[in-house]
Scaffold this motif. Structure first.
Motif, PDB file in Angstrom:
ATOM      1  N   ALA A  42       5.105  -4.645  -1.887  1.00  0.00           N
ATOM      2  CA  ALA A  42       4.653  -5.955  -1.408  1.00  0.00           C
ATOM      3  C   ALA A  42       4.455  -5.943   0.103  1.00  0.00           C
ATOM      4  CB  ALA A  42       5.652  -7.038  -1.811  1.00  0.00           C
ATOM      5  N   TYR A  43       5.335  -5.251   0.834  1.00  0.00           N
ATOM      6  CA  TYR A  43       5.157  -5.143   2.279  1.00  0.00           C
ATOM      7  C   TYR A  43       3.932  -4.299   2.628  1.00  0.00           C
ATOM      8  CZ  TYR A  43       9.302  -7.580   3.913  1.00  0.00           C
ATOM      9  OH  TYR A  43      10.225  -8.539   4.214  1.00  0.00           O
ATOM     10  N   LEU A  44       3.636  -3.274   1.844  1.00  0.00           N
ATOM     11  CA  LEU A  44       2.415  -2.500   2.091  1.00  0.00           C
ATOM     12  C   LEU A  44       1.171  -3.366   1.936  1.00  0.00           C
ATOM     13  CD1 LEU A  44       3.124   0.935   0.380  1.00  0.00           C
ATOM     14  CD2 LEU A  44       2.830   0.479   2.818  1.00  0.00           C
ATOM     15  N   VAL A  45       1.170  -4.221   0.915  1.00  0.00           N
ATOM     16  CA  VAL A  45       0.036  -5.131   0.729  1.00  0.00           C
ATOM     17  C   VAL A  45      -0.044  -6.096   1.910  1.00  0.00           C
ATOM     18  CG1 VAL A  45      -0.911  -6.970  -0.722  1.00  0.00           C
ATOM     19  CG2 VAL A  45       0.037  -4.931  -1.773  1.00  0.00           C
ATOM     20  N   GLY A  52      13.720  -2.464  -4.861  1.00  0.00           N
ATOM     21  CA  GLY A  52      13.322  -1.812  -3.621  1.00  0.00           C
ATOM     22  C   GLY A  52      11.877  -1.355  -3.646  1.00  0.00           C
ATOM     23  N   ILE A  53      11.452  -0.799  -4.768  1.00  0.00           N
ATOM     24  CA  ILE A  53      10.058  -0.365  -4.903  1.00  0.00           C
ATOM     25  C   ILE A  53       9.118  -1.552  -4.837  1.00  0.00           C
ATOM     26  CG2 ILE A  53       8.395   0.639  -6.521  1.00  0.00           C
ATOM     27  CD1 ILE A  53      10.715   2.501  -7.436  1.00  0.00           C
ATOM     28  N   ARG A  54       9.484  -2.649  -5.522  1.00  0.00           N
ATOM     29  CA  ARG A  54       8.629  -3.838  -5.516  1.00  0.00           C
ATOM     30  C   ARG A  54       8.498  -4.414  -4.112  1.00  0.00           C
ATOM     31  NH1 ARG A  54      10.120  -9.400  -8.490  1.00  0.00           N
ATOM     32  NH2 ARG A  54      11.577  -9.446  -6.767  1.00  0.00           N
ATOM     33  N   VAL A  55       9.606  -4.508  -3.378  1.00  0.00           N
ATOM     34  CA  VAL A  55       9.568  -5.048  -2.016  1.00  0.00           C
ATOM     35  C   VAL A  55       8.754  -4.134  -1.106  1.00  0.00           C
ATOM     36  CG1 VAL A  55      10.995  -5.538   0.007  1.00  0.00           C
ATOM     37  CG2 VAL A  55      11.672  -6.393  -2.224  1.00  0.00           C
ATOM     38  N   SER A 106      -4.743  -2.192  -6.642  1.00  0.00           N
ATOM     39  CA  SER A 106      -3.823  -1.517  -7.559  1.00  0.00           C
ATOM     40  C   SER A 106      -2.364  -1.752  -7.186  1.00  0.00           C
ATOM     41  CB  SER A 106      -4.101  -0.017  -7.591  1.00  0.00           C
ATOM     42  OG  SER A 106      -5.416   0.230  -7.992  1.00  0.00           O
ATOM     43  N   ILE A 107      -2.057  -1.700  -5.899  1.00  0.00           N
ATOM     44  CA  ILE A 107      -0.680  -1.938  -5.462  1.00  0.00           C
ATOM     45  C   ILE A 107      -0.270  -3.374  -5.789  1.00  0.00           C
ATOM     46  CG2 ILE A 107       0.834  -2.090  -3.448  1.00  0.00           C
ATOM     47  CD1 ILE A 107      -0.712   0.266  -2.263  1.00  0.00           C
ATOM     48  N   SER A 108      -1.158  -4.328  -5.584  1.00  0.00           N
ATOM     49  CA  SER A 108      -0.869  -5.721  -5.924  1.00  0.00           C
ATOM     50  C   SER A 108      -0.619  -5.877  -7.419  1.00  0.00           C
ATOM     51  CB  SER A 108      -2.028  -6.624  -5.512  1.00  0.00           C
ATOM     52  OG  SER A 108      -2.297  -6.518  -4.148  1.00  0.00           O
ATOM     53  N   LEU A 109      -1.396  -5.183  -8.218  1.00  0.00           N
ATOM     54  CA  LEU A 109      -1.234  -5.227  -9.669  1.00  0.00           C
ATOM     55  C   LEU A 109       0.123  -4.653 -10.079  1.00  0.00           C
ATOM     56  CD1 LEU A 109      -3.248  -5.954 -12.060  1.00  0.00           C
ATOM     57  CD2 LEU A 109      -3.466  -3.505 -12.336  1.00  0.00           C
ATOM     58  N   VAL A 110       0.540  -3.561  -9.452  1.00  0.00           N
ATOM     59  CA  VAL A 110       1.840  -2.941  -9.760  1.00  0.00           C
ATOM     60  C   VAL A 110       2.984  -3.865  -9.360  1.00  0.00           C
ATOM     61  CG1 VAL A 110       3.373  -1.017  -9.161  1.00  0.00           C
ATOM     62  CG2 VAL A 110       0.975  -0.581  -9.694  1.00  0.00           C
ATOM     63  N   VAL A 111       2.839  -4.580  -8.241  1.00  0.00           N
ATOM     64  CA  VAL A 111       3.874  -5.529  -7.830  1.00  0.00           C
ATOM     65  C   VAL A 111       4.051  -6.608  -8.894  1.00  0.00           C
ATOM     66  CG1 VAL A 111       4.443  -7.336  -6.146  1.00  0.00           C
ATOM     67  CG2 VAL A 111       3.641  -5.115  -5.358  1.00  0.00           C
TER      68      VAL A 111
END
Length: 128
Positions: free
Chosen positions: A75-78, A69-72, A36-41
């Motif tokens: 992406a770092y969480l992934v 900032g949210i996207r970065v 889901s996080i990858s999809l949101v990125v």
């Protein structure tokens, strides 16, 4: 010190150390979260939220910076999840980015004749 090799496990200990409930259901939840996080990125990379005529430059710039900032951060969480060296997490991340690109960035699901990327998205492309 742990060896840096890919492993295939079904517990959350490798993805989220110290999380109680080291069960298969928690593992599936972790994989779903990474997907889901990858999809949101990918959605943030290809979206047009800011309407250029309705917002002034300062407001649009601040919103664009917040989105960046949210996207970065996501992406770092992934990336950190993939660094667990769990093959399932890596597959979930790649699948999330791929499905996100299929939905938001490719021509496969576009019904009109407008070519994607003709209108630039709010954020620049995500570079490695």
């Amino acid at each position: 010190m742990r060896e840096m090799t890919l492993l295939w496990g079904k517990t959350t200990g490798d993805i989220f150390p110290g999380v109680p409930g080291q069960t298969f259901h928690c593992y599936v939840f972790g994989l779903t979260l990474v997907f889901s996080i990858s999809l949101v990125v990918e959605w943030l990379s290809h979206t047009r939220i800011i309407k250029s005529k309705s917002a002034d430059n300062v407001t649009a710039g601040l919103l664009q910076t917040a989105m960046y900032g949210i996207r970065v951060a996501l992406a770092y969480l992934v990336m950190l999840a993939v660094m667990s060296f769990n093959v399932g997490v890596m597959v979930a991340a790649v699948a999330g980015f791929s499905v996100g690109f299929l939905i938001f960035g490719s021509r496969a699901l576009v019904k009109s004749q407008i070519v994607p990327y003709e209108e630039s998205p709010d954020l620049p492309p995500l570079n490695c």
